[in-house]
Design an enzyme around this catalytic site. Structure first.
Site, mmCIF file in Angstrom:
data_model
loop_
_atom_site.group_PDB
_atom_site.id
_atom_site.type_symbol
_atom_site.label_atom_id
_atom_site.label_comp_id
_atom_site.label_asym_id
_atom_site.label_seq_id
_atom_site.Cartn_x
_atom_site.Cartn_y
_atom_site.Cartn_z
ATOM 1 N N CYS A 1 4.921 11.457 26.952
ATOM 2 C CA CYS A 1 5.561 11.037 25.698
ATOM 3 C C CYS A 1 5.858 12.216 24.780
ATOM 4 O O CYS A 1 6.593 12.076 23.814
ATOM 5 C CB CYS A 1 4.684 10.027 24.964
ATOM 6 S SG CYS A 1 3.111 10.705 24.409
ATOM 7 N N ASP B 1 3.766 13.723 22.779
ATOM 8 C CA ASP B 1 2.951 13.765 21.566
ATOM 9 C C ASP B 1 1.867 14.832 21.676
ATOM 10 O O ASP B 1 1.356 15.104 22.759
ATOM 11 C CB ASP B 1 2.310 12.400 21.308
ATOM 12 C CG ASP B 1 3.353 11.366 20.886
ATOM 13 O OD1 ASP B 1 4.520 11.740 20.738
ATOM 14 O OD2 ASP B 1 2.976 10.202 20.703
ATOM 15 N N CYS C 1 3.115 9.408 17.749
ATOM 16 C CA CYS C 1 3.389 8.024 17.345
ATOM 17 C C CYS C 1 2.307 7.503 16.391
ATOM 18 O O CYS C 1 1.270 8.138 16.197
ATOM 19 C CB CYS C 1 3.435 7.147 18.588
ATOM 20 S SG CYS C 1 1.805 6.926 19.314
ATOM 21 N N CYS D 1 -2.476 6.713 24.036
ATOM 22 C CA CYS D 1 -2.643 7.430 22.773
ATOM 23 C C CYS D 1 -4.137 7.624 22.491
ATOM 24 O O CYS D 1 -4.547 8.667 21.974
ATOM 25 C CB CYS D 1 -2.000 6.658 21.625
ATOM 26 S SG CYS D 1 -0.374 5.995 22.019
#
Ligand code: FES
Length: 143
Positions: free
Chosen positions: A33, A35, A59, A103
Site C-alpha cells: 500500500c 504506507d 491511511c 495496517c
C-alpha cells in the site's frame, strides 16, 4: 465500518510526533500500500518506555493503529512492548475491517523496529535513529 475507537484515534491521535531524546527509532513500510510508519521510543535505564511517539504517512487505520500501539506500550518495559501483537492493537480498537488488518501489522512491526534500534544503539551497532524495514507481509487475520 470503523468502530468509534478507531475514529477517535484517527481524529485525535495520541502521542503523535517525534520524541526528544528518543533512543530507539524504527521505520517500517508496507510495500503493497506504500504506507510508512515511524516509531520513537525513549527508554530509561530501567528498561521502561518513558515516552513514545509516532509519525505515520498512511491511511486512517494506520494512524489509529499507531496511536493505539503507543498507548499500549507507554510506561511498559521493553519486554512487555515486545509482546505487543497486531491482534492486541485491533482488540483495543474494538475491531478493524478485514481489508485494514495489515495496517495493524505495520504498527506491531514499527514497535519492533524501534526496539531493535534501541538494542542496536546500546550495543554500538547503530548510532543513527533509523531502522528501515520493508514489510512484504500479506494481510493476515487477527488471532
Ligand atoms: Fe496500508 Fe493502511 S492501507 S497501512
Amino acid at each position: 465500518m470503523y468502530t468509534e475507537k478507531v475514529m477517535d484515534h484517527f481524529a485525535h491521535p495520541r502521542n503523535m510526533g517525534e520524541v526528544e531524546g528518543a533512543n530507539g527509532v524504527g521505520m517500517v513500510g508496507n510495500a503493497k500500500c506504500g504506507d510508512i510508519m515511524q516509531m520513537f521510543l525513549k527508554v530509561n535505564d530501567d528498561g521502561i518506555i518513558e515516552d513514545v511517539g509516532f509519525k505515520t504517512f498512511g491511511c486512517g487505520a494506520a494512524v489509529a493503529t499507531s496511536s493505539m500501539a503507543t498507548e499500549l506500550i507507554k510506561g511498559k518495559s521493553i519486554d512487555e512492548a515486545l509482546q505487543l501483537t497486531n491482534s492486541a492493537v485491533v482488540e483495543a480498537l474494538e475491531g478493524l475491517p478485514p481489508a485494514k488488518l495489515h495496517c495493524s501489522v505495520l504498527a506491531e512491526e514499527a514497535v519492533r523496529a524501534a526496539i531493535d534500534n534501541y538494542y542496536a544503539r546500546k550495543e554500538g551497532r547503530a548510532e543513527e535513529c533509523n531502522t528501515v524495514t520493508t514489510s512484504h507481509e500479506e494481510e493476515r487475520p487477527a488471532d
